[in-house]
Design a protein around this motif. Structure first.
Motif, short mmCIF file in Angstrom:
data_model
loop_
_atom_site.label_atom_id
_atom_site.label_comp_id
_atom_site.label_asym_id
_atom_site.label_seq_id
_atom_site.Cartn_x
_atom_site.Cartn_y
_atom_site.Cartn_z
N GLU A 89 135.61 77.60 -31.77
CA GLU A 89 135.46 78.33 -30.51
C GLU A 89 134.14 78.02 -29.82
OE1 GLU A 89 138.26 80.21 -33.23
OE2 GLU A 89 136.12 79.85 -33.48
N TYR A 90 133.11 77.69 -30.57
CA TYR A 90 131.81 77.37 -29.99
C TYR A 90 131.89 76.11 -29.13
CZ TYR A 90 129.17 80.75 -32.81
OH TYR A 90 128.65 81.88 -33.37
N LEU A 91 132.82 75.23 -29.46
CA LEU A 91 132.97 73.98 -28.71
C LEU A 91 133.64 74.20 -27.36
CD1 LEU A 91 134.07 71.59 -31.60
CD2 LEU A 91 131.76 72.14 -30.84
N MET A 92 134.18 75.38 -27.15
CA MET A 92 134.83 75.75 -25.90
C MET A 92 135.88 74.73 -25.47
SD MET A 92 131.46 77.29 -23.90
CE MET A 92 132.22 77.18 -22.31
N GLY A 93 136.51 74.08 -26.45
CA GLY A 93 137.53 73.09 -26.15
C GLY A 93 136.98 71.79 -25.62
N ASP A 94 135.65 71.62 -25.67
CA ASP A 94 135.03 70.42 -25.11
C ASP A 94 133.82 70.03 -25.95
OD1 ASP A 94 133.77 68.45 -23.58
OD2 ASP A 94 134.16 69.47 -21.69
N ARG A 95 134.08 69.21 -26.96
CA ARG A 95 133.03 68.79 -27.89
C ARG A 95 131.87 68.11 -27.17
NH1 ARG A 95 132.77 67.61 -33.39
NH2 ARG A 95 131.37 65.91 -33.92
N LYS A 96 132.17 67.27 -26.18
CA LYS A 96 131.12 66.57 -25.42
C LYS A 96 130.21 67.56 -24.70
CE LYS A 96 130.55 63.22 -21.72
NZ LYS A 96 131.22 62.51 -20.64
N LEU A 97 130.80 68.60 -24.12
CA LEU A 97 130.03 69.63 -23.44
C LEU A 97 129.13 70.37 -24.43
CD1 LEU A 97 129.42 71.45 -20.95
CD2 LEU A 97 131.35 72.86 -21.70
N TYR A 98 129.68 70.74 -25.59
CA TYR A 98 128.89 71.42 -26.62
C TYR A 98 127.69 70.56 -27.02
CZ TYR A 98 127.38 73.53 -30.95
OH TYR A 98 126.61 74.09 -31.93
N LEU A 99 127.93 69.28 -27.25
CA LEU A 99 126.86 68.38 -27.66
C LEU A 99 125.80 68.23 -26.57
CD1 LEU A 99 128.93 65.66 -29.54
CD2 LEU A 99 127.46 67.42 -30.55
N ALA A 100 126.20 68.22 -25.31
CA ALA A 100 125.24 68.14 -24.20
C ALA A 100 124.35 69.38 -24.18
CB ALA A 100 125.96 67.97 -22.87
N GLY A 101 124.95 70.56 -24.35
CA GLY A 101 124.18 71.80 -24.40
C GLY A 101 123.25 71.83 -25.60
N LEU A 102 123.76 71.37 -26.74
CA LEU A 102 122.94 71.33 -27.96
C LEU A 102 121.73 70.43 -27.75
CD1 LEU A 102 122.54 71.98 -30.99
CD2 LEU A 102 123.98 69.99 -31.49
#
Length: 158
Positions: A89-102
């Motif tokens: 759920e933390y990935l919000m369905g978008d791994r690339k977006l999560y990694l950019a925020g990280l």
């Protein structure tokens, strides 16, 4: 029409990348937080009453040790390892977006879990500006936290 928003990652990256917002001032990075608040602010911390700490030191130590161990792991883990370790759920369905925020916020993660007096004073100043209970409590910020449990955990996880 929205004039200002404060939110967490990766929401801010999503809004920025979609063109919905333009970030004018950020406080995610160490540089940004220092420019706005005078110091990065403590976050993702353990909060409880002093009575609980006195009555449950083993529990407080176990929780603190888990956080210190996690911070140590985060220093060595790749971004992909972090993404694989968090709930989907933390990935919000978008791994690339999560990694950019990280990537944007990772440098601001504590290396050791210790609270600095400057960070506590900055947090107190921010809270006092909008929270009457904090402003009117006549607190000494130095007496509102302890690094005792963190120091014990650091001895174990150095």
């Amino acid at each position: 029409h929205l004039d200002a928003i404060a939110n967490i990652e990766p929401t801010m990256t999503l809004l920025e990348e979609s063109g919905t917002i333009r970030i004018v001032v950020e406080t995610v990075s160490v540089k940004g937080a220092t420019a706005v608040f005078g110091s990065p602010l403590p976050a993702g911390s353990l909060y409880t009453r002093e009575e609980f700490v006195r009555s449950n030191p083993a529990t407080v130590q176990a929780l603190t040790s888990a956080m210190v161990r996690s911070l140590k792991w985060l220093q060595k883990a790749t971004a992909d390892e972090v993404a694989a370790a968090v709930p989907p759920e933390y990935l919000m369905g978008d791994r690339k977006l999560y990694l950019a925020g990280l990537r944007k916020m990772r440098e601001s993660y504590s290396k050791d879990g210790l609270y600095s007096p400057a960070a506590v004073a900055a947090q107190f100043k921010v809270l006092s500006a909008f929270e009457p209970a904090v402003r009117d409590a006549n607190l000494d910020p130095a007496g509102t936290y302890t690094n005792e449990f963190v120091n014990l955990a650091l001895k174990k996880y150095r």
